[in-house]
Design an enzyme around this catalytic site. Structure first.
Site, PDB file in Angstrom:
ATOM      1  N   ARG A  15     -16.499   3.969  10.692  1.00 55.04           N
ATOM      2  CA  ARG A  15     -17.280   3.292   9.664  1.00 55.04           C
ATOM      3  C   ARG A  15     -16.407   2.566   8.638  1.00 55.04           C
ATOM      4  NH1 ARG A  15     -20.610   8.708   8.744  1.00 55.04           N
ATOM      5  NH2 ARG A  15     -18.704   9.450   9.746  1.00 55.04           N
ATOM      6  N   GLY A  90     -15.382  14.997  18.484  1.00 56.34           N
ATOM      7  CA  GLY A  90     -16.263  15.565  17.458  1.00 56.34           C
ATOM      8  C   GLY A  90     -15.577  16.656  16.655  1.00 56.34           C
ATOM      9  N   ASN A 210     -24.719  19.624   3.729  1.00 52.90           N
ATOM     10  CA  ASN A 210     -23.477  20.300   4.082  1.00 52.90           C
ATOM     11  C   ASN A 210     -22.292  19.518   3.515  1.00 52.90           C
ATOM     12  OD1 ASN A 210     -21.413  21.650   5.468  1.00 52.90           O
ATOM     13  ND2 ASN A 210     -21.659  20.323   7.279  1.00 52.90           N
ATOM     14  N   TYR A 407      18.367 -16.235 -12.084  1.00 54.80           N
ATOM     15  CA  TYR A 407      18.230 -15.384 -10.902  1.00 54.80           C
ATOM     16  C   TYR A 407      19.508 -14.590 -10.698  1.00 54.80           C
ATOM     17  CZ  TYR A 407      18.137 -13.685  -6.155  1.00 54.80           C
ATOM     18  OH  TYR A 407      18.205 -12.867  -5.064  1.00 54.80           O
ATOM     19  N   ASN A 418      26.435 -12.138 -21.557  1.00 50.44           N
ATOM     20  CA  ASN A 418      25.320 -13.035 -21.832  1.00 50.44           C
ATOM     21  C   ASN A 418      25.164 -14.016 -20.677  1.00 50.44           C
ATOM     22  OD1 ASN A 418      23.234 -13.910 -23.787  1.00 50.44           O
ATOM     23  ND2 ASN A 418      24.290 -15.844 -23.462  1.00 50.44           N
ATOM     24  N   ASN A 427      23.484 -16.233  -3.819  1.00 52.30           N
ATOM     25  CA  ASN A 427      23.943 -15.073  -3.058  1.00 52.30           C
ATOM     26  C   ASN A 427      23.721 -15.207  -1.562  1.00 52.30           C
ATOM     27  OD1 ASN A 427      21.162 -14.974  -3.535  1.00 52.30           O
ATOM     28  ND2 ASN A 427      21.104 -12.757  -3.234  1.00 52.30           N
TER      29      ASN A 427
END
Ligand code: UD1
Ligand code: CA
Length: 500
Positions: A15, A90, A210, A407, A418, A427
């Protein structure tokens, strides 16, 4: 007394309309089965049996991980058994597979009998039933993630005092659809459970259902499971038919009604999952607010179940804290931020629209707005990462700053560095990733391109637009394309450089 616990988790979950096993679907960042395992461990079972089928290996891994992390004390660790249900025939079949696995592991359910008669008698007299067949057996479904250990313990206690062969938890629902209905006789004793597909109109009207949480004496259960027949609409072996099977041969089955029915809801569909998640999210926010965290808008704040947040931290609207994230004390997490599997120290400020993944962040760090820590990032204390800065697989030392449009990937950055606006570690050469090392007190001018592998020595500087293709010596200013040495720099007392 330590009960044995069986969890059924082999079903396909048709389901859900998913290729993924239902019990692997997640609720607040954890697979459904992990919640059920944690609740089961709360009653300190002697043995925990999990029935696997669909995606058995993945489910097994989740269960093992949950047991490893939930049980600290060796003495409380259950014996963990897995039983494979080859085909989903089941819930009754799954339970039988579990009991067969248990009896195979723990020896035969009946005493061994020697060929020698005298010896046989003696054996019989000496034989002590293995405790497996005396201890209560708890059985529950892997798709009821909100079940609490307290409820399982309550069930076991009721079973022990009730002198019934089976005890099951029921709930009274306004809308009982989808659940098995409890059929009682005129005296109010449970007679059987009728699955919805088999129920007539009168039975369908029954609102006591149940929950799918049972406690059995294992021997009568074993017998009743062996007698099950798949004679129903679905052609499955229904565990619930065991109830009628037991009562019809004179055993008593007891039903106890839970007042906390939301806790026992099963997940069968994706709307079920969304409904439980909404509820769980509200509870998680409420819990952290009680612990001293300010959550300005719980309705739009998503905090996964395993997240930890320190007191005095403020979480603004539309924040997602996911996975194993840990946030320290007195942090401020601004709106529209997503933090996944990351650790933040104390007094960290994360400004709007920031994404942080798989990263470790020290104390007094400032990040964002619009920053992206893409994974395997370590920021030491007092680092500042600003607007439109992306960092991946990098270590950044104390007090360093990259405030605008940069980046940094595969980089090791020292202290007090800095990083000027627009600086990029180049890279990737199209085939491989290469490292960049930026030593302490370096100042990178705006738009510096660091063509990796490359090292910028302590106290060095780059001019605006420099394209650095060779290592830069310490205390040197380089400029141009490609960057060349312009001059040596004076070293001041703190080690940083200034132009002469
Ligand atoms: C079941 C009960 C129903 C109860 C409801 C409570 C049966 C026949 N019905 O229905 O009375 O009201 O739960 O939520 O038991 N599973 C296996 N192997 C299988 C089939 C299922 O391991 O062959 C596992 C599933 O992974 C799942 C659990 O058993 O975790 C329950 O199966 P599900 O199909 O969801 O049962 P329900 O139809 O919800
Ligand atoms: Ca179910």
């Amino acid at each position: 007394m330590r009960p044995n616990v069986v969890i059924l988790a082999a079903g396909l979950g048709t389901r859900m309309r998913s290729r993924r096993a239902k019990v692997l679907h997640e609720l607040a960042g954890r697979p459904l089965i992990a919640y059920v395992v944690r609740a089961a461990l709360g009653v300190h079972p002697a043995r925990l049996v999990v029935v696997l089928g669909h995606q058995a290996e993945e489910v097994r891994r989740v269960v093992e991980r949950e047991v490893a992390r939930s049980v600290g004390e060796e003495s409380l660790r259950p014996r963990l058994l897995f039983a494979l249900q080859q085909e989903p025939l089941g819930t009754g079949h799954a339970a039988l597979v579990a009991l067969e696995a248990l009896s195979a592991e723990e020896g035969p359910p009946y005493p061994p009998i020697s060929v020698d008669e005298g010896e046989a008698l003696e054996q019989w007299q000496r034989w002590e039933e293995p405790s497996l067949w005396r201890e209560p057996l708890v059985l529950l479904y892997g798709d009821m993630p909100r079940v609490r250990a307290e409820t399982i313990a309550w069930l076991v206690a009721a079973h022990l005092e009730g002198h019934a062969a089976a005890t099951l938890v029921t709930m009274q629902l306004e809308d009982p659809r989808g659940y098995g209905r409890i059929v009682r006789d005129a005296q109010g004793e449970v007679v059987r459970i009728v699955e919805e597909t088999e129920a007539g109109p009168e039975e369908r009207a029954i609102r006591e259902v149940n929950a799918g949480l049972y406690c059995f004496d294992p021997k009568p259960l074993f017998g009743a499971l062996r007698r099950l027949k798949p004679e129903n609409q679905k052609g499955e072996y229904y565990l619930t038919d065991v109830v009628g099977g037991l009562t019809s041969v004179g055993y008593r089955v007891r039903a106890i009604r839970s007042e906390h029915s939301e806790e026992l809801w099963g997940v069968n569909t994706r709307p079920d999952l969304a409904r439980l998640e909404a509820e769980l999210r509200r509870e998680i926010c409420a819990r952290w607010m009680r612990e001293g965290v300010t959550i300005r808008d719980p309705d739009t704040t998503w905090i996964d179940a395993d997240v930890v947040i320190g007191a005095e931290t403020v979480v603004h609207p539309h924040v997602h804290l996911e996975g194993e994230t840990r946030i320290g004390e007195a942090c401020e997490i601004h709106a529209w931020t997503r933090i996944v599997n990351s650790q933040l120290g104390d007094r960290v400020v994360v400004r709007n629209f920031t994404v942080i993944q798989e990263s470790r962040i020290g104390n007094d760090v400032r990040i964002g707005p619009f920053a992206h820590l893409r994974g395997e990032v370590e920021l030491a204390d007092e680092v500042a990462i600003g607007n439109f800065v992306e960092v991946k697989k990098s270590w950044i030392g104390r007090g360093s700053k990259a405030m605008h449009l940069a980046y940094l990937g595969d980089a090791t950055v020292g202290e007090r560095v800095n990083v000027g606006a627009g600086t990029i570690t180049c890279n990737y050469d199209g085939k491989r990733k290469h490292p960049t090392i930026i030593e302490d007190d370096v100042k990178l001018g705006s738009d510096t391109m660091l063509v990796a592998p490359v090292r910028v020595g302590r106290g060095a500087m780059t001019g605006a637009g420099a394209v650095v293709i060779r290592d830069v010596p310490e205390h040197t200013l380089v400029v141009g394309v490609p960057a060349v040495e312009k001059k040596r720099l004076k070293e001041d007392a703190e080690g940083s450089s200034s132009a002469r």
